[in-house]
Motif scaffolding. Structure first.
Motif, PDB file in Angstrom:
ATOM      1  N   PRO A 183       0.901  -1.317  -0.028  1.00  0.00           N
ATOM      2  CA  PRO A 183       0.013   0.114  -0.045  1.00  0.00           C
ATOM      3  C   PRO A 183       0.766   1.360  -0.089  1.00  0.00           C
ATOM      4  N   ASP A 184       0.439   2.303  -0.537  1.00  0.00           N
ATOM      5  CA  ASP A 184       0.980   3.698  -0.469  1.00  0.00           C
ATOM      6  C   ASP A 184       1.490   4.068   0.883  1.00  0.00           C
ATOM      7  N   GLU A 185       2.664   4.744   1.056  1.00  0.00           N
ATOM      8  CA  GLU A 185       2.912   5.157   2.424  1.00  0.00           C
ATOM      9  C   GLU A 185       2.516   6.100   2.635  1.00  0.00           C
ATOM     10  N   LYS A 186       2.508   7.262   1.561  1.00  0.00           N
ATOM     11  CA  LYS A 186       1.977   8.387   1.876  1.00  0.00           C
ATOM     12  C   LYS A 186       1.004   9.106   0.717  1.00  0.00           C
ATOM     13  N   PRO A 187       0.357  10.062   1.085  1.00  0.00           N
ATOM     14  CA  PRO A 187      -0.748  10.356  -0.201  1.00  0.00           C
ATOM     15  C   PRO A 187       0.111  10.875  -1.219  1.00  0.00           C
ATOM     16  N   PHE A 188      -0.666  10.723  -2.412  1.00  0.00           N
ATOM     17  CA  PHE A 188       0.117  11.085  -3.805  1.00  0.00           C
ATOM     18  C   PHE A 188       0.441  12.530  -3.958  1.00  0.00           C
ATOM     19  N   VAL A 189      -0.484  13.247  -3.365  1.00  0.00           N
ATOM     20  CA  VAL A 189      -0.441  14.880  -3.250  1.00  0.00           C
ATOM     21  C   VAL A 189      -0.801  15.403  -1.905  1.00  0.00           C
ATOM     22  N   GLU A 190       0.363  16.134  -1.340  1.00  0.00           N
ATOM     23  CA  GLU A 190       0.242  16.252  -0.011  1.00  0.00           C
ATOM     24  C   GLU A 190      -0.458  17.979   0.279  1.00  0.00           C
ATOM     25  N   GLY A 191      -1.592  17.866   0.316  1.00  0.00           N
ATOM     26  CA  GLY A 191      -2.106  19.058   0.670  1.00  0.00           C
ATOM     27  C   GLY A 191      -2.413  20.302  -0.403  1.00  0.00           C
ATOM     28  N   LYS A 192      -2.732  21.294  -0.153  1.00  0.00           N
ATOM     29  CA  LYS A 192      -3.002  22.587  -1.019  1.00  0.00           C
ATOM     30  C   LYS A 192      -1.490  22.758  -1.767  1.00  0.00           C
ATOM     31  N   GLY A 199       0.911  20.749  -2.669  1.00  0.00           N
ATOM     32  CA  GLY A 199       1.017  19.772  -3.930  1.00  0.00           C
ATOM     33  C   GLY A 199      -0.162  20.063  -4.934  1.00  0.00           C
ATOM     34  N   TRP A 200      -1.063  20.286  -4.787  1.00  0.00           N
ATOM     35  CA  TRP A 200      -2.008  20.594  -5.794  1.00  0.00           C
ATOM     36  C   TRP A 200      -1.688  21.922  -6.287  1.00  0.00           C
ATOM     37  N   PHE A 201      -1.136  22.922  -5.841  1.00  0.00           N
ATOM     38  CA  PHE A 201      -0.800  23.972  -6.636  1.00  0.00           C
ATOM     39  C   PHE A 201       0.493  23.726  -7.212  1.00  0.00           C
ATOM     40  N   LYS A 202       1.348  22.831  -6.945  1.00  0.00           N
ATOM     41  CA  LYS A 202       2.718  22.442  -7.703  1.00  0.00           C
ATOM     42  C   LYS A 202       1.906  21.890  -8.980  1.00  0.00           C
ATOM     43  N   ILE A 203       0.934  20.828  -8.919  1.00  0.00           N
ATOM     44  CA  ILE A 203       0.579  20.261 -10.202  1.00  0.00           C
ATOM     45  C   ILE A 203       0.034  20.969 -11.193  1.00  0.00           C
ATOM     46  N   LEU A 204      -0.969  21.884 -10.542  1.00  0.00           N
ATOM     47  CA  LEU A 204      -1.750  23.159 -11.458  1.00  0.00           C
ATOM     48  C   LEU A 204      -0.890  23.862 -11.960  1.00  0.00           C
ATOM     49  N   SER A 205       0.281  24.656 -11.260  1.00  0.00           N
ATOM     50  CA  SER A 205       1.293  25.324 -11.845  1.00  0.00           C
ATOM     51  C   SER A 205       2.127  24.790 -12.897  1.00  0.00           C
ATOM     52  N   VAL A 206       2.650  23.448 -12.865  1.00  0.00           N
ATOM     53  CA  VAL A 206       3.342  22.694 -14.021  1.00  0.00           C
ATOM     54  C   VAL A 206       2.284  22.584 -15.055  1.00  0.00           C
ATOM     55  N   LEU A 207       1.292  22.347 -14.891  1.00  0.00           N
ATOM     56  CA  LEU A 207       0.421  22.030 -16.011  1.00  0.00           C
ATOM     57  C   LEU A 207      -0.110  23.526 -16.862  1.00  0.00           C
ATOM     58  N   ILE A 265       9.345  26.017  -9.331  1.00  0.00           N
ATOM     59  CA  ILE A 265       7.883  25.755  -9.019  1.00  0.00           C
ATOM     60  C   ILE A 265       8.187  24.256  -8.054  1.00  0.00           C
ATOM     61  N   MET A 266       9.339  23.564  -8.750  1.00  0.00           N
ATOM     62  CA  MET A 266       9.545  22.026  -7.972  1.00  0.00           C
ATOM     63  C   MET A 266      10.288  22.137  -6.619  1.00  0.00           C
ATOM     64  N   ARG A 267      11.106  23.285  -6.466  1.00  0.00           N
ATOM     65  CA  ARG A 267      12.241  23.157  -5.441  1.00  0.00           C
ATOM     66  C   ARG A 267      11.476  22.863  -3.992  1.00  0.00           C
ATOM     67  N   GLY A 268      10.188  23.313  -3.896  1.00  0.00           N
ATOM     68  CA  GLY A 268       9.818  23.109  -2.476  1.00  0.00           C
ATOM     69  C   GLY A 268      10.245  24.092  -1.657  1.00  0.00           C
ATOM     70  N   ARG A 269      10.833  23.608  -0.416  1.00  0.00           N
ATOM     71  CA  ARG A 269      11.470  24.339   0.442  1.00  0.00           C
ATOM     72  C   ARG A 269      13.212  24.332   0.254  1.00  0.00           C
ATOM     73  N   GLN A 270      13.432  23.861  -0.435  1.00  0.00           N
ATOM     74  CA  GLN A 270      14.747  23.587  -0.693  1.00  0.00           C
ATOM     75  C   GLN A 270      15.271  24.820  -1.247  1.00  0.00           C
ATOM     76  N   LYS A 271      16.332  25.472  -0.976  1.00  0.00           N
ATOM     77  CA  LYS A 271      17.158  26.603  -1.603  1.00  0.00           C
ATOM     78  C   LYS A 271      18.124  26.107  -2.885  1.00  0.00           C
ATOM     79  N   ILE A 272      17.926  26.916  -3.989  1.00  0.00           N
ATOM     80  CA  ILE A 272      18.522  26.619  -5.210  1.00  0.00           C
ATOM     81  C   ILE A 272      19.349  28.131  -5.419  1.00  0.00           C
TER      82      ILE A 272
END
Length: 163
Positions: free
Chosen positions: A70-79, A81-89, A118-125
């Motif tokens: 079974p999946d260990e964590k949800p596919f999309v984590e909260g708002k 995650g959905w914002f990232k998906i929408l932004s990439v689309l 968009i995909m960096r999350g909380r990571q600094k680049i």
């Protein structure tokens, strides 16, 4: 002891890839032979995509059968995650539309930089990464498609008008 059937992300993805492979197999029947009039048939233009579709179908069936955790964590984590998906689309849609007007090189550079952001999350680049990675990726893809595969890349209507 009988294993319990679990529908997880891998199985959902496998079903999707199986459907895509069946669609590709159907679409390959519509490919017209390039040199059919010379030898009576041209298996090359249909055989390669059909073979790839069969490999995709077999691998998706194999993945469907072998994944049972079974999946260990949800596919999309909260708002976020959905914002990232929408932004990439939205980014991919804008990239596709602007390619015609401003060309492959600028579109790919800007699109890759925005995708990194968009995909960096909380990571600094670092700012250097935002310049070097898109530049290298764009150059490699341009050389691959334009010079090696000899696919004409879009220049952009703006640049055609200026040059």
């Amino acid at each position: 002891m009988k294993k319990k059937f679990v529908m997880n992300r891998d199985r959902i993805f496998s079903i999707g890839m199986a459907l895509v492979s069946i669609l590709i197999m159907g679409l390959t029947t519509q490919i017209r032979p390039t040199f059919g009039s010379i030898s009576g048939s041209d298996p090359g233009s249909k055989a390669f995509p059909f073979g790839i579709a069969i490999l995709l179908l077999l691998s998706s069936i194999g993945k469907f059968i072998t994944c049972s955790k079974p999946d260990e964590k949800p596919f999309v984590e909260g708002k976020e995650g959905w914002f990232k998906i929408l932004s990439v689309l939205i980014l991919l849609l804008v990239y596709t539309v602007l390619m015609k007007y401003i060309g492959f090189i600028i579109c790919s550079f800007a699109g890759t930089a925005l995708l990194l952001w968009i995909m960096r999350g909380r990571q600094k680049i670092s700012a250097v990464t935002y310049i070097v990675y898109p530049a290298v990726l764009t150059a490699v893809l341009y050389i691959l498609f334009n010079n090696i595969l000899q696919v004409i890349m879009p220049v952009g209507q703006i640049w055609k008008a200026i040059l």
